[in-house]
Write a protein that holds these residues in place. Structure first.
Motif, PDB file in Angstrom:
ATOM      1  N   UNK A   1      53.200  55.237  99.176  1.00  0.00           N
ATOM      2  CA  UNK A   1      53.815  55.297  97.852  1.00  0.00           C
ATOM      3  C   UNK A   1      53.103  56.411  96.958  1.00  0.00           C
ATOM      4  N   UNK A   2      53.948  57.003  96.381  1.00  0.00           N
ATOM      5  CA  UNK A   2      53.325  58.250  95.721  1.00  0.00           C
ATOM      6  C   UNK A   2      52.796  58.043  94.232  1.00  0.00           C
ATOM      7  N   UNK A   3      51.725  58.670  93.919  1.00  0.00           N
ATOM      8  CA  UNK A   3      51.060  58.131  92.386  1.00  0.00           C
ATOM      9  C   UNK A   3      50.796  59.563  91.857  1.00  0.00           C
ATOM     10  N   UNK A   4      50.876  59.442  90.404  1.00  0.00           N
ATOM     11  CA  UNK A   4      50.492  60.598  89.571  1.00  0.00           C
ATOM     12  C   UNK A   4      48.809  60.488  89.722  1.00  0.00           C
ATOM     13  N   UNK A   5      48.266  61.945  89.406  1.00  0.00           N
ATOM     14  CA  UNK A   5      46.750  62.072  89.591  1.00  0.00           C
ATOM     15  C   UNK A   5      46.044  61.329  88.561  1.00  0.00           C
TER      16      UNK A   5
END
Length: 311
Positions: A92-96
């Protein structure tokens, strides 16, 4: 217009080359993601085609891709990679700059609220935010910094851990010839898993005129019908409300995944393995669209705007 190098897919079914004849690639991706409404259009995937692929002759699938699901206002983004030894990883991709420990989450829904997943707040993207992730993947074939990745567990459980404690239950296998077998959970070491027992049952009774097999969970009022000859699977439940849904199966491995997830977690465990259609007419329409997308006519006459799938 440049030569197409990537393939896009809508709702896990309709797919074709990503083209730039109407909009540049980044804007084509952004335009498509902004059309996601969670009902008629809820999922979008992108992957690189093989270097020698002729996209007018064939639209190949890939084990590596970036995908999203939800709506233009709130969606989840995932990326799948495969190691040289064949081991797959899905993230799952997340924001920094996120703090998982904060524990705040949001549920992302799609397919008319028939499917959902829970993610951390920094893993919720708008269409414009997701478009930047997709275009970065388009350019580099990866999702890298500043984005953060949370790996999902894709491993199959051991028989002893096949289901959570509240899902370990008796299952009944049956077919159209009225053969029937009951699988009961046991604490004994070496017990055959429910999934393995089911496929052994299928192997023993499968014939050209006997290709539909059912797994029934009486305790939870749920069932899974595997229709091998029809490339279709059906899930059903009667509690708390009656619900029957169908999905198209495009390869034999998908049957195994769906059976494994059903015996592990029941009806709800299949939410992310759709799309699921509410009745047979909807299933037949979806199958017709899939067959059209894979026909020579579609390959020689691609959609005028591949990314504008359905409104």
């Amino acid at each position: 217009m440049t030569s197409s190098t990537h393939i896009v897919q809508s709702n896990g079914m309709s797919r074709g080359p990503l083209i730039d004849s109407i909009r540049p690639y980044p804007e084509a991706i952004r335009f498509s993601l902004n059309r996601m409404n969670g009902t008629s259009f809820w999922a979008y995937s992108l992957w690189r085609a093989p270097d020698d692929a002729d996209l007018l002759a064939d639209i190949p699938l890939s084990d590596e891709y970036v995908q999203c699901a939800g709506t233009a206002a709130a969606m989840t983004v995932e990326v799948r990679t495969v190691d040289p030894d064949g081991t797959a990883h899905q993230f799952t991709v997340g924001k920094p700059g996120a703090d998982h420990a904060a524990g705040r989450t949001e549920m992302i829904r799609w397919d008319g609220d028939r499917s959902s997943t829970t993610v951390h707040l920094h893993e919720v993207f708008t269409a414009d935010e997701a478009a930047d992730v997709f275009y970065s993947y388009f350019l580099t074939n990866e999702v890298s910094a500043p984005y953060v990745l949370r790996e999902l567990d894709l491993t199959m459980p051991s028989p002893a851990a096949e289901a959570p404690a509240d899902r370990v239950r008796e299952l009944t296998f049956s077919d159209d010839d009225e053969n029937e077998q009951t699988w009961r959970p046991s604490s004994q070491d070496g017990q055959q898993s429910a999934a393995d027992a089911f496929w052994e049952f299928v192997s023993e009774h499968s014939r050209d005129d006997n290709a539909s097999f059912c797994i029934e969970d009486d305790q939870n009022s749920e069932a899974l019908l595997v229709m091998l000859g029809a490339q279709t699977i059906c899930r059903a439940r009667s509690e708390p409300s009656t619900r029957t849904e169908y999905s198209i199966v495009t390869n034999d491995g998908t049957y195994g995944t769906l059976v494994q997830n059903f015996v592990r977690g029941g009806f709800a465990a299949l939410d992310r393995h759709g799309p699921w259609w509410p009745d047979v007419p909807s299933l037949l329409r979806a199958r017709l669209r899939l067959e059209l997308d894979e026909s020579p006519l579609r390959r020689t006459h691609p959609r005028g705007c591949v990314v504008a799938w359905r409104s």
